[in-house]
Design a protein around this motif. Structure first.
Motif, mmCIF file in Angstrom:
data_model
loop_
_atom_site.group_PDB
_atom_site.id
_atom_site.type_symbol
_atom_site.label_atom_id
_atom_site.label_comp_id
_atom_site.label_asym_id
_atom_site.label_seq_id
_atom_site.Cartn_x
_atom_site.Cartn_y
_atom_site.Cartn_z
ATOM 1 N N ASP A 1 0.877 -1.376 0.164
ATOM 2 C CA ASP A 1 0.169 -0.159 0.180
ATOM 3 C C ASP A 1 0.833 1.342 -0.082
ATOM 4 O OD1 ASP A 1 -2.364 -1.098 0.271
ATOM 5 O OD2 ASP A 1 -2.347 -1.468 2.366
ATOM 6 N N LYS A 2 1.726 1.372 0.826
ATOM 7 C CA LYS A 2 2.397 2.341 0.861
ATOM 8 C C LYS A 2 3.611 2.715 -0.234
ATOM 9 C CE LYS A 2 3.393 3.704 5.775
ATOM 10 N NZ LYS A 2 4.429 4.180 6.653
ATOM 11 N N ALA A 3 4.014 1.531 -0.762
ATOM 12 C CA ALA A 3 4.686 1.870 -2.148
ATOM 13 C C ALA A 3 3.893 2.576 -3.167
ATOM 14 C CB ALA A 3 5.379 0.445 -2.520
ATOM 15 N N VAL A 4 2.751 1.981 -3.207
ATOM 16 C CA VAL A 4 1.636 2.384 -4.365
ATOM 17 C C VAL A 4 1.377 3.859 -3.976
ATOM 18 C CG1 VAL A 4 -0.869 2.095 -5.320
ATOM 19 C CG2 VAL A 4 0.763 0.087 -4.832
ATOM 20 N N ALA A 5 1.055 4.200 -2.908
ATOM 21 C CA ALA A 5 0.776 5.487 -2.407
ATOM 22 C C ALA A 5 2.011 6.515 -3.001
ATOM 23 C CB ALA A 5 0.726 5.707 -1.120
ATOM 24 N N GLU A 6 3.211 6.091 -2.759
ATOM 25 C CA GLU A 6 4.380 6.694 -3.155
ATOM 26 C C GLU A 6 4.288 7.108 -4.778
ATOM 27 O OE1 GLU A 6 6.662 8.293 -1.319
ATOM 28 O OE2 GLU A 6 8.173 8.652 -2.719
ATOM 29 N N ILE A 7 3.777 6.140 -5.581
ATOM 30 C CA ILE A 7 3.787 6.386 -6.896
ATOM 31 C C ILE A 7 2.768 7.588 -7.097
ATOM 32 C CG2 ILE A 7 2.494 5.576 -9.217
ATOM 33 C CD1 ILE A 7 3.159 2.764 -8.387
ATOM 34 N N PHE A 8 1.611 7.555 -6.617
ATOM 35 C CA PHE A 8 0.651 8.755 -6.678
ATOM 36 C C PHE A 8 1.450 10.068 -6.179
ATOM 37 C CE2 PHE A 8 -2.500 5.335 -6.764
ATOM 38 C CZ PHE A 8 -3.190 5.557 -7.850
ATOM 39 N N SER A 9 2.081 9.983 -5.108
ATOM 40 C CA SER A 9 2.896 10.988 -4.511
ATOM 41 C C SER A 9 3.901 11.664 -5.423
ATOM 42 C CB SER A 9 3.438 10.543 -3.155
ATOM 43 O OG SER A 9 4.180 11.734 -2.628
ATOM 44 N N ILE A 10 4.508 10.982 -6.211
ATOM 45 C CA ILE A 10 5.861 11.311 -6.834
ATOM 46 C C ILE A 10 5.026 11.935 -8.205
ATOM 47 C CG2 ILE A 10 7.380 10.133 -5.605
ATOM 48 C CD1 ILE A 10 8.475 9.362 -8.316
ATOM 49 N N LYS A 11 4.235 11.132 -8.782
ATOM 50 C CA LYS A 11 3.615 11.486 -10.109
ATOM 51 C C LYS A 11 2.677 12.829 -9.874
ATOM 52 C CE LYS A 11 1.414 9.251 -13.287
ATOM 53 N NZ LYS A 11 1.995 9.200 -14.750
ATOM 54 N N GLY A 12 2.312 13.122 -8.645
ATOM 55 C CA GLY A 12 1.707 14.529 -8.642
ATOM 56 C C GLY A 12 0.212 14.295 -9.125
ATOM 57 N N ARG A 13 -0.519 12.950 -9.070
ATOM 58 C CA ARG A 13 -1.724 12.834 -9.582
ATOM 59 C C ARG A 13 -2.659 13.647 -8.732
ATOM 60 N NH1 ARG A 13 -2.877 7.054 -12.489
ATOM 61 N NH2 ARG A 13 -1.969 7.421 -14.281
ATOM 62 N N PRO A 14 -3.703 14.393 -9.145
ATOM 63 C CA PRO A 14 -4.732 14.941 -8.221
ATOM 64 C C PRO A 14 -5.892 14.147 -7.966
ATOM 65 C CG PRO A 14 -4.952 15.752 -10.355
ATOM 66 C CD PRO A 14 -3.609 14.982 -10.481
ATOM 67 N N GLN A 15 -5.794 12.948 -8.687
ATOM 68 C CA GLN A 15 -6.883 11.965 -8.467
ATOM 69 C C GLN A 15 -6.153 10.583 -8.206
ATOM 70 O OE1 GLN A 15 -9.495 12.129 -11.744
ATOM 71 N NE2 GLN A 15 -10.581 14.101 -10.748
ATOM 72 N N PHE A 16 -6.946 9.655 -7.636
ATOM 73 C CA PHE A 16 -6.452 8.358 -7.695
ATOM 74 C C PHE A 16 -7.166 7.258 -8.875
ATOM 75 C CE2 PHE A 16 -6.536 8.904 -3.088
ATOM 76 C CZ PHE A 16 -5.006 9.121 -2.880
ATOM 77 N N PHE B 1 12.006 12.878 -13.263
ATOM 78 C CA PHE B 1 12.258 12.701 -11.783
ATOM 79 C C PHE B 1 13.705 12.825 -11.215
ATOM 80 C CE2 PHE B 1 8.390 10.381 -13.218
ATOM 81 C CZ PHE B 1 7.518 10.892 -12.443
ATOM 82 N N GLY B 2 14.680 13.203 -11.967
ATOM 83 C CA GLY B 2 16.043 13.188 -11.408
ATOM 84 C C GLY B 2 16.871 12.118 -10.804
ATOM 85 N N GLU B 3 17.989 12.389 -10.287
ATOM 86 C CA GLU B 3 18.934 11.099 -10.087
ATOM 87 C C GLU B 3 18.389 10.375 -8.887
ATOM 88 O OE1 GLU B 3 21.993 10.979 -11.155
ATOM 89 O OE2 GLU B 3 21.526 12.026 -12.887
ATOM 90 N N ALA B 4 17.354 10.759 -8.259
ATOM 91 C CA ALA B 4 16.856 10.070 -6.910
ATOM 92 C C ALA B 4 16.255 8.684 -7.287
ATOM 93 C CB ALA B 4 16.019 10.801 -6.091
#
Ligand code: TXA
Ligand code: MG
Length: 316
Positions: free
Chosen positions: A39-54, A156-159
């Motif tokens: 769940d947390k890793a999937v939440a991280e996808i939405f977070s770094i994509k900056g999606r305003p919706q799920f 997304f840069g080097e990270a």
């Protein structure tokens, strides 16, 4: 950026299994991948994509056997997989009751989009991780999809770890086909042409336009989860008959039951728990689900978007 070899793929699989994101090449576009069961890793996808919706994410598998662990597999899925997998075709199917896939990956819904990409690096990564990978295209929300490792790096840069598999050969996203309707429904045109699907199936596909024309409101096309109970937002004083979805450390007393989305007020933790919490609280024992205010920052806007729609009138 890492040119992909066995060592890098093993390293990337370990990152995936530790809850990190890895960008990987497919034949269509580069994906931004995470362990679909985390769940947390999937939440991280939405977070770094900056999606305003799920929006629901495609679950990438290394073959039919892995897909069958997560979704119901009718004859028509077998026919299509034989003809088009591995390849740019995503099949939307009912999720199995015992599926391990994060509810967030399917935006809380009862279906999953599954696909087997036609790319050696993608398949090697999924097999090495021994997990299905949730992966949207590896671009920020509203930007074009990346077809090279350089595109992903620029975004997304080097990270972010990126497995470099060169340029994508197809270059457009997969075709998304919903097999949960009586007639297969084309949700997104893509790498496999509609005509090719119709030739194999021997039927004409339904399109979203056809479907909208037969419905009172196109809004009904939304396959997202909505609780049966009324949802009350921005609640600071819950009623004794209500279930409370809390956010942050200061939880008001009074509700019959409380589930915390995040004690510390972390938006990603809250997103990771949201759909599972709604399902638990959506019970006849309560009169409503009361939700504490959630700030609009980070994933807060996507969380609030979903909660607002859950709270809206469902007479249509
Ligand atoms: O080619 C592709 O499909 C690429 C590569 C990385 O595999 N992925 C991709 O993902 O384009 P994304 O997240 O950008 O687009 C996924 C599309 C969205 O339109 C989403 O609504 C739909 O697939 N989708 C996924 N699961 C679904 C489901 N359970 N029900 C309905 N639509 C679904
Ligand atoms: Mg995309």
């Amino acid at each position: 950026m890492q040119s992909a070899n066995a060592i890098n793929i093993g390293h990337a699989a370990a990152l995936i299994n530790n809850g990190h994101l890895v960008s990987f090449p497919t034949e269509t576009v580069y994906g931004l991948g995470a362990d679909a069961t985390n769940d947390k890793a999937v939440a991280e996808i939405f977070s770094i994509k900056g999606r305003p919706q799920f929006n629901p994410l495609i679950v990438h598998v290394d073959g039919v056997a892995m897909a069958k662990q997560e979704v119901e597999w009718p004859q028509v899925a077998d026919t299509l997989a034989k003809a088009f997998w591995p390849g740019p075709l995503t099949l939307v199917l009912p999720r199995k009751a015992d599926s391990r896939i994060s509810l967030l990956a399917s935006a809380g819904g009862d279906t999953l989009g599954v696909r087997m990409p036609a790319h050696d690096i993608a398949l090697a990564l999924i097999s090495a991780a021994a997990k299905p990978l949730a992966a949207p295209s590896a671009n920020k929300s509203g930007r074009v999809s990346p077809t090279s490792a350089q595109h992903v790096r620029a975004e997304f840069g080097e990270a972010l770890t990126v497995l470099d598999g060169g340029a994508c050969t197809v270059g457009v996203e997969s075709t998304v086909l919903d097999l949960t309707c009586a007639t297969p429904l084309l949700l997104r045109p893509g790498g496999v042409p509609k005509e090719a699907l119709e030739a194999v199936l021997g039927v004409k596909l339904q399109t979203l336009q056809d479907k909208a024309a037969t419905l009172k409101s196109p809004g009904m096309l939304e396959s997202h989860y909505a609780p049966a109970l009324p949802v009350r937002l921005n609640v600071t004083k819950p009623l004794p008959t209500e279930a409370l979805l809390s956010f942050g450390p200061a939880v008001p007393s009074g509700a019959r039951k409380v589930i915390s989305l995040s004690d510390s007020g972390d938006d990603r933790e809250a997103a990771a728990k949201l759909f599972a919490a709604l399902r638990v609280l959506d019970s006849q024992e309560f009169t409503a689900i009361a939700v504490m205010p959630i700030p609009e920052s980070g994933l807060g806007s996507a969380i609030n978007d979903r909660l607002r729609r859950a709270a809206a009138d469902r007479s249509t």
